[in-house]
Scaffold this motif. Structure first.
Motif, PDB file in Angstrom:
ATOM      1  N   GLU A 120      -9.511  -9.046   6.530  1.00  0.00           N
ATOM      2  CA  GLU A 120      -8.788  -9.587   7.678  1.00  0.00           C
ATOM      3  C   GLU A 120      -7.289  -9.601   7.409  1.00  0.00           C
ATOM      4  O   GLU A 120      -6.485  -9.319   8.299  1.00  0.00           O
ATOM      5  N   VAL A 174      -6.019  -5.989   7.858  1.00  0.00           N
ATOM      6  CA  VAL A 174      -5.894  -5.643   9.278  1.00  0.00           C
ATOM      7  C   VAL A 174      -4.694  -6.352   9.899  1.00  0.00           C
ATOM      8  O   VAL A 174      -3.935  -5.754  10.661  1.00  0.00           O
ATOM      9  N   SER A 175      -4.484  -7.595   9.537  1.00  0.00           N
ATOM     10  CA  SER A 175      -3.346  -8.354  10.064  1.00  0.00           C
ATOM     11  C   SER A 175      -2.021  -7.690   9.694  1.00  0.00           C
ATOM     12  O   SER A 175      -1.127  -7.542  10.535  1.00  0.00           O
ATOM     13  N   GLU A 199      -1.700  -4.388  11.657  1.00  0.00           N
ATOM     14  CA  GLU A 199      -1.413  -4.608  13.072  1.00  0.00           C
ATOM     15  C   GLU A 199       0.019  -5.067  13.303  1.00  0.00           C
ATOM     16  O   GLU A 199       0.581  -4.846  14.374  1.00  0.00           O
ATOM     17  N   SER A 200       0.616  -5.672  12.300  1.00  0.00           N
ATOM     18  CA  SER A 200       1.994  -6.140  12.454  1.00  0.00           C
ATOM     19  C   SER A 200       3.009  -5.002  12.314  1.00  0.00           C
ATOM     20  O   SER A 200       4.185  -5.193  12.595  1.00  0.00           O
ATOM     21  N   CYS A 201       2.564  -3.834  11.887  1.00  0.00           N
ATOM     22  CA  CYS A 201       3.454  -2.677  11.747  1.00  0.00           C
ATOM     23  C   CYS A 201       3.627  -2.015  13.105  1.00  0.00           C
ATOM     24  O   CYS A 201       2.640  -1.635  13.744  1.00  0.00           O
ATOM     25  N   TRP A 220       1.468   1.126  14.819  1.00  0.00           N
ATOM     26  CA  TRP A 220       0.194   1.436  14.161  1.00  0.00           C
ATOM     27  C   TRP A 220      -0.867   1.669  15.215  1.00  0.00           C
ATOM     28  O   TRP A 220      -1.034   0.884  16.133  1.00  0.00           O
ATOM     29  N   GLN A 221      -1.571   2.774  15.106  1.00  0.00           N
ATOM     30  CA  GLN A 221      -2.554   3.178  16.105  1.00  0.00           C
ATOM     31  C   GLN A 221      -3.994   2.961  15.636  1.00  0.00           C
ATOM     32  O   GLN A 221      -4.911   3.532  16.199  1.00  0.00           O
ATOM     33  N   GLY A 222      -4.193   2.208  14.585  1.00  0.00           N
ATOM     34  CA  GLY A 222      -5.544   1.958  14.112  1.00  0.00           C
ATOM     35  C   GLY A 222      -6.066   3.011  13.168  1.00  0.00           C
ATOM     36  O   GLY A 222      -7.253   3.065  12.906  1.00  0.00           O
TER      37      GLY A 222
END
Length: 104
Positions: free
Chosen positions: A30, A33-34, A37-39, A42-44
């Motif tokens: 987690e 992922v956090s 996601e904060s970048c 970022w497209q996953g």
């Protein structure tokens, strides 16, 4: 991961220990992922360990058809140089003291 018994069942202590290990692993994931996601942008996509980036680029070149992994030409590619060129499209993020690259 701890050494679980080799018998046909797990003891309650082994189950509790494994649950704690899995909770810690989930917490770590987690966190990863956090951070990702904060970048911005970022497209996953994948998070690639920095020390595996050259191998990642080599596999990527084959997957997208830039070079056939079974081709004799593959052995002439300077993969370190190729990875350095590809790296401009990636960000380096630190996750728990380890560097990962993610696509911008």
């Amino acid at each position: 991961m701890s050494e679980l018994s080799k018998g046909p069942y797990l003891t309650p202590d082994e189950i509790a220990e494994r649950i704690e290990e899995l909770r810690a692993e989930l917490e770590n994931l987690e966190s990863v992922v956090s951070v990702a996601e904060s970048c911005a942008g970022w497209q996953g996509g994948p998070l690639i360990r920095e020390d595996e980036f050259v191998n990642y680029c080599r596999e990527l070149a084959s997957e997208v058809g830039q070079i056939d992994a079974s081709s004799p030409l593959e052995s002439f590619v300077r993969w370190d140089d190729w990875a350095e060129a590809v790296r401009q499209d990636y960000l380096v993020v630190d996750i728990d003291g380890e560097d990962f690259l993610i696509r911008k």
